[in-house]
Design a protein around this motif. Structure first.
Motif, short mmCIF file in Angstrom:
data_model
loop_
_atom_site.label_atom_id
_atom_site.label_comp_id
_atom_site.label_asym_id
_atom_site.label_seq_id
_atom_site.Cartn_x
_atom_site.Cartn_y
_atom_site.Cartn_z
N LEU A 1 0.83 -1.21 0.00
CA LEU A 1 0.00 0.00 0.00
C LEU A 1 0.86 1.26 0.00
CD1 LEU A 1 -2.95 -1.02 2.35
CD2 LEU A 1 -2.74 -1.21 -0.13
N GLY A 2 2.04 1.18 0.65
CA GLY A 2 2.95 2.32 0.67
C GLY A 2 3.44 2.63 -0.73
N VAL A 3 3.88 1.61 -1.43
CA VAL A 3 4.35 1.76 -2.81
C VAL A 3 3.26 2.37 -3.68
CG1 VAL A 3 4.84 0.41 -4.87
CG2 VAL A 3 6.10 -0.04 -2.77
N LEU A 4 2.07 1.80 -3.50
CA LEU A 4 0.92 2.24 -4.29
C LEU A 4 0.63 3.72 -4.04
CD1 LEU A 4 -0.68 0.39 -6.13
CD2 LEU A 4 -2.46 0.33 -4.37
N PHE A 5 0.63 4.08 -2.76
CA PHE A 5 0.30 5.46 -2.39
C PHE A 5 1.31 6.43 -2.98
CE2 PHE A 5 0.56 9.08 0.54
CZ PHE A 5 -0.76 9.51 0.51
N VAL A 6 2.58 6.12 -2.76
CA VAL A 6 3.63 7.01 -3.25
C VAL A 6 3.54 7.13 -4.77
CG1 VAL A 6 6.12 7.22 -3.58
CG2 VAL A 6 5.19 6.65 -1.32
N ASP A 7 3.32 6.00 -5.41
CA ASP A 7 3.26 6.01 -6.86
C ASP A 7 2.08 6.85 -7.36
OD1 ASP A 7 4.43 4.97 -9.32
OD2 ASP A 7 2.43 4.06 -9.57
N LEU A 8 0.90 6.64 -6.78
CA LEU A 8 -0.29 7.38 -7.21
C LEU A 8 -0.09 8.87 -7.02
CD1 LEU A 8 -3.16 5.12 -5.79
CD2 LEU A 8 -2.53 5.44 -8.19
N VAL A 9 0.48 9.24 -5.89
CA VAL A 9 0.63 10.66 -5.57
C VAL A 9 1.75 11.28 -6.39
CG1 VAL A 9 1.23 12.31 -3.77
CG2 VAL A 9 -0.35 10.43 -3.26
N ALA A 10 2.89 10.58 -6.46
CA ALA A 10 4.06 11.15 -7.14
C ALA A 10 3.77 11.33 -8.62
CB ALA A 10 5.27 10.23 -6.95
N ALA A 11 3.06 10.35 -9.22
CA ALA A 11 2.77 10.46 -10.65
C ALA A 11 1.64 11.46 -10.89
CB ALA A 11 2.38 9.09 -11.19
N GLY A 12 1.04 11.93 -9.82
CA GLY A 12 -0.03 12.91 -9.97
C GLY A 12 -1.32 12.30 -10.49
N THR A 13 -1.42 10.95 -10.46
CA THR A 13 -2.64 10.29 -10.93
C THR A 13 -3.83 10.72 -10.09
OG1 THR A 13 -1.16 8.42 -11.17
CG2 THR A 13 -3.48 8.06 -11.74
N LEU A 14 -3.61 10.73 -8.80
CA LEU A 14 -4.70 11.07 -7.89
C LEU A 14 -4.21 12.12 -6.90
CD1 LEU A 14 -5.95 7.47 -6.98
CD2 LEU A 14 -7.08 9.10 -8.50
N SER A 15 -5.14 12.90 -6.40
CA SER A 15 -4.76 13.84 -5.35
C SER A 15 -4.49 13.03 -4.09
CB SER A 15 -5.89 14.83 -5.11
OG SER A 15 -6.93 14.19 -4.40
N PRO A 16 -3.64 13.54 -3.19
CA PRO A 16 -3.28 12.77 -2.00
C PRO A 16 -4.50 12.29 -1.22
CG PRO A 16 -1.88 14.68 -2.18
CD PRO A 16 -2.89 14.80 -3.28
N GLY A 17 -5.53 13.11 -1.10
CA GLY A 17 -6.72 12.73 -0.35
C GLY A 17 -7.41 11.52 -0.95
N VAL A 18 -7.59 11.56 -2.27
CA VAL A 18 -8.25 10.45 -2.94
C VAL A 18 -7.38 9.20 -2.87
CG1 VAL A 18 -9.20 9.63 -5.13
CG2 VAL A 18 -9.47 12.03 -4.46
N ALA A 19 -6.06 9.39 -3.07
CA ALA A 19 -5.14 8.26 -2.99
C ALA A 19 -5.23 7.60 -1.62
CB ALA A 19 -3.71 8.73 -3.25
N PHE A 20 -5.34 8.43 -0.58
CA PHE A 20 -5.45 7.89 0.77
C PHE A 20 -6.71 7.02 0.89
CE2 PHE A 20 -7.37 8.38 5.01
CZ PHE A 20 -6.42 7.74 5.76
N LEU A 21 -7.82 7.54 0.35
CA LEU A 21 -9.07 6.78 0.44
C LEU A 21 -8.97 5.46 -0.33
CD1 LEU A 21 -11.78 9.57 0.20
CD2 LEU A 21 -10.99 8.30 2.20
N VAL A 22 -8.30 5.53 -1.50
CA VAL A 22 -8.13 4.30 -2.29
C VAL A 22 -7.34 3.27 -1.50
CG1 VAL A 22 -6.95 3.34 -4.31
CG2 VAL A 22 -8.34 5.42 -4.53
N VAL A 23 -6.24 3.72 -0.90
CA VAL A 23 -5.39 2.82 -0.13
C VAL A 23 -6.15 2.25 1.06
CG1 VAL A 23 -3.42 2.83 1.44
CG2 VAL A 23 -3.19 3.77 -0.85
N LEU A 24 -6.92 3.10 1.73
CA LEU A 24 -7.71 2.66 2.88
C LEU A 24 -8.72 1.59 2.44
CD1 LEU A 24 -8.42 3.03 5.86
CD2 LEU A 24 -10.02 4.82 5.19
N ALA A 25 -9.38 1.86 1.31
CA ALA A 25 -10.37 0.90 0.81
C ALA A 25 -9.71 -0.43 0.47
CB ALA A 25 -11.06 1.48 -0.42
N LEU A 26 -8.52 -0.35 -0.14
CA LEU A 26 -7.80 -1.58 -0.48
C LEU A 26 -7.46 -2.36 0.79
CD1 LEU A 26 -5.37 -0.68 -3.39
CD2 LEU A 26 -7.10 -2.49 -3.34
#
Lengths: 506, 316
Positions: free
Chosen positions: B71-96
């Motif tokens: 989940l850490g890798v996923l979060f960093v990747d989503l945020v760093a690549a700008g795919t998702l805003s940090p807030g949404v990325a957090f929710l995605v990771v939490l849901a996962l």
């Protein structure tokens, strides 16, 4: 049949007291070589205490045991086994995943150097044993796949491999079908011919007359009669087991309070209930304001039946109506929402949280009622607990006491109280007074009668005939998964019930 | 809430160890050191509390470290690549995280597999996926990238108190209420003590067990985000290694029984604190850091032994 010289086993003046409770009072007990001695008596008569003394599980308060004329040290199970006393319990003590051969020698396999199991020698010894005693068992079969009667034989072989000379058998046919009973009896006769002494404990009088030579009858912790089986008849045996005075008294007392069919309203109605391979075609009505007792032998499937009423198991045929509505409870939660309370047979495993305290156990089925918003109100729980403790006179009167530390009777009161706090319309109790002392028994009966007066429908599964005759308004008898008879308690005698219970071979 | 004897002795032990370390090396009490230790307590505490829920239900969750990596890798990747805003990325990771918990709970409670086996497989699977996902490369933020709000939220400090510790305390209070003051908490203890008796009391044991795993993995997902932002670069083959054992150790030190049905949130918090203080002690007293695990293991063993002796005497 009695050999010369000292008997195989002789207990003299054996007594055991627990506090004020006299479990066994000055009992003499003798088993000779080649003798099959029946040991009978109702629950609480002292049979199991006597057996426990003979196996070394319990140290008697007084008395001595001689084995082949030698005084045996008491209260030491391994010493009793070494001296040749083995016990086969009602429930199997085998390891189901291991082969028959490994089970027979479990814990004392013949070994070669370095502690390797000498499998060849083990097999030779076992085959010799089989041949000598004329028992036929597949030594390589996994015990779990063997039929119940063969498992019993494996246990017998295990005892014989220990060079047991006296074998105690506790309700050996409790789980067996008719043909298997005959097979087991033949095995017993073979053992007898080889000079093994056997103590046969059973409630089934037919079996005693079929296979035993002598009979010892116990009541209230004493031996009340000893006789050759040939010299005694069934009515006399029942009479001695029950005790005339007690039978009359309890019958009188109960008669005054009996109310067959209660208020008349049918609360639970079963029609043709069945579960494949377990029980079949069971039909009865349970009325509001009555106590209905289901009795029968262990293994007659009463527990399995009532579990399906509560929802902890499912029936597969027939219909069940509660308050006139067809229902099929699938989980205990379903049963509870139908107004059923259930006191299971095994109160330690299924009934109570032994490591929680009395208050917590009492509240376990009513937690939702102790909520304020989403939070539990501890003070509400404690108040309700205190009320229940007073109401049921649980001893000690301390809600913070771990249930594990309570006596059996008080544990049972807590378990009953847990369900009463829900105000159940139907209360099912499975063997409610096993391991409960006489005083607490009377209290539990009083509690149940009070609930009955308030209109609850009460269904009790009990193997204790005295209990059945004492509390029941009506009595149902189950044999091998069928409800064979239903009586008004006032119009039937204990002897009739005993005959019907053992009906399998009659 | 009354503090139990167990928790009290743990607290005393922490104070004693802390005092000794402070006397030998006064740097222990320096603001920097305290703040760092507090941060670590926050990070490790979140998933230790999570673990406690599963342990109390009578199970165990071994995939914590791998979940943190994945989940850490996923979060960093989503945020760093700008795919998702940090807030949404957090929710995605939490849901996962919750989904993983649901799966574990389902396999344990419904299918009837042993928790050890299910979560051991999880440990291997999620670690593998994390490594595959990044092609075994270190995941991190590109040079110069900056997410001030996110960084302030998860790695910032308030009057020197790290936000991770504050988050941990908030989670602890909420979870403490859930565990010790709600019907669900009672049910969880009951299932852990005796699943059969719980079932016969009308408790939906399947649902209780599943939710324990959901809570555990959900909280672990939150911890994963905090830890990812703390380390900022994640090498998927080693990130979060052995963290499940830290969590189990903290829970056991804090009075949870691996047989289930026993434990308290306060105990787990104190267990986490003690473990971090010990780590700190190894660093500050110049003990070779290679002995780190050995010190931890010895302390846990002694603690459990002492506790067993105590309770034996109490029964007599």
């Amino acid at each position: 049949m009695t050999a010369a010289g000292p008997p195989l086993l002789r207990g003299t003046g054996l007594a055991k007291t627990y506090g004020n409770l006299v479990a066994l009072d000055d009992t003499d007990f003798v088993v000779n070589a080649g003798e099959v001695r029946a040991l009978i008596g109702s629950n609480g008569a002292g049979k199991s205490t006597l057996i426990k003394i003979l196996t070394g599980a319990v140290t008697p308060t007084r008395g001595s045991v001689e084995i082949s004329g030698e005084i045996a040290p008491l209260g030491d199970p391994s010493e009793m086994i070494r001296r040749g006393v083995a016990c086969i319990y009602q429930h199997s003590n085998l390891a189901p995943a291991m082969s028959a051969l490994d089970n027979i020698y479990l814990g004392r396999q013949p070994t070669r150097r370095f502690g390797f199991v000498d499998t060849r020698r083990q097999r030779l010894q076992a085959e010799e044993l089989l041949a000598h005693h004329g028992i036929d068992i597949d030594l390589d079969a996994r015990v779990g796949t063997l039929s119940t009667v063969k498992q019993k034989e494996v246990e017998i072989l295990k005892a014989l491999a220990l060079e047991a000379r006296v074998i105690l058998m506790d309700e050996p046919t409790g789980w067996l079908a008719g043909a298997d009973v005959v097979r087991l009896h033949n095995t017993i006769r073979t053992l007898k011919a080889r000079g093994v002494g056997i103590v046969y404990i059973s409630h089934v009088l037919d079996e005693i007359f079929a296979v035993c030579d002598t009979v010892t009858i116990m009541r209230d912790g004493r031996v009340v009669a000893e006789s050759a089986v040939a010299d005694i008849d069934r009515p006399r045996v029942v009479h001695l087991m029950v005790g005339e005075k007690l039978a009359r008294e309890s019958a009188d007392a109960a008669l005054k309070q009996r109310r067959p069919r209660g208020t008349g309203a049918v609360r639970l109605s079963a029609r043709g209930l069945g579960k494949s391979g377990v029980f079949a075609d069971v039909s009865f009505d349970l009325h509001a304001g009555e106590i209905f007792c289901l009795t029968g032998l262990i293994g007659s499937r009463r527990t399995e039946l009532v579990r399906t009423l509560f929802g902890s198991d499912r029936f597969d045929t027939g219909t069940l109506e509660i308050d006139g509505r067809a229902v099929a409870p699938r989980t205990p939660l379903d049963g509870m929402s139908l107004g059923i309370g259930f006191v299971p047979e095994d109160r330690h495993r299924e009934g109570l949280m032994l490591d929680m305290n009395v208050t917590e156990n009492l509240a376990m089925a009513t937690l939702e009622r102790h909520c304020r918003g989403p939070l539990l109100s501890r003070s509400g729980m404690v108040r309700a607990g205190r009320r229940a403790i007073d109401d049921l006179s649980v001893q000690p009167r301390d809600g913070s006491k771990m249930v594990r530390l309570l006596s059996g009777g008080n544990q049972q009161k807590v378990l009953v109280g847990k369900w009463l706090s829900r105000g159940p319309r139907i209360l099912i109790l499975d063997e409610p007074t096993v391991g409960v002392d006489v005083g607490a028994k009377a209290e539990i009966y009083a509690i149940l009668r009070r609930e009955r007066e308030q209109g609850a429908a009460i269904l009790i599964v009990s193997s204790d005939l005295e209990e059945v005759m004492t509390v029941a308004d009506r009595i149902g008898v189950m044999v091998s998964g069928r409800l064979v008879a239903v009586h008004d308690a006032g119009s039937v005698g204990m002897a009739d019930i005993v005959r019907e219970i053992g009906g399998g071979s009659a | 809430m009354m503090i139990s004897r167990k928790d009290l002795s743990l607290l005393i032990l922490i104070i004693v160890v802390g005092t000794v370390v402070a006397i030998i090396n006064p740097r222990f009490l320096s603001p920097i050191n305290l703040s760092n230790t507090a941060n670590l307590i926050g990070l490790f505490g979140i998933f230790a509390v999570a673990q406690a829920f599963v342990i109390i239900s009578g199970g165990i969750e071994l995939s914590v470290g791998s979940i943190i990596a994945l989940l850490g890798v996923l979060f960093v990747d989503l945020v760093a690549a700008g795919t998702l805003s940090p807030g949404v990325a957090f929710l995605v990771v939490l849901a996962l995280g919750c989904l993983i918990g649901l799966l574990h709970g389902f396999l344990v409670a419904r299918v009837g597999l042993q928790p050890f086996v299910v979560t051991l497989c999880g440990l291997l699977i999620y670690r593998g996926i994390a490594r595959y996902y990044t092609e075994d490369a270190t995941a991190g933020f590109p040079f110069g990238a900056s997410f001030p709000t996110l960084e302030w939220l998860v790695a910032g400090r308030l009057y020197g108190v790290p936000h991770s510790l504050i988050a941990f305390l908030l989670i602890t209070v909420v979870m403490g209420v859930v565990l010790h003051r709600s019907v669900y908490g009672r049910h969880l203890f009951a299932v852990g003590k005796s699943e059969e008796a719980a079932r016969y009391s009308g408790i939906n044991t399947t649902r209780v067990v599943i939710s324990a795993y959901v809570i555990c993995c959900g909280l672990t997902a939150i911890a994963a985000v905090f830890i990812a932002m703390y380390t900022r670069s994640i090498s998927p083959s080693s990130h979060g290694n052995f963290y499940e054992l830290y969590a189990i150790a903290a829970a056991v030190l804090g009075g949870c029984s691996l047989r289930g049905g026993e434990g308290s949130i306060l105990g787990v918090v104190l267990g986490t604190v003690l473990l971090q203080v010990l780590q700190n002690l190894v660093n500050l007293l110049g003990i070779p850091s290679s002995l780190n695990f050995a010190v931890m293991g010895s302390v846990i063993l002694i603690g459990v032994l002492a506790d067993q002796q105590f309770s034996k005497r109490k029964v007599r």
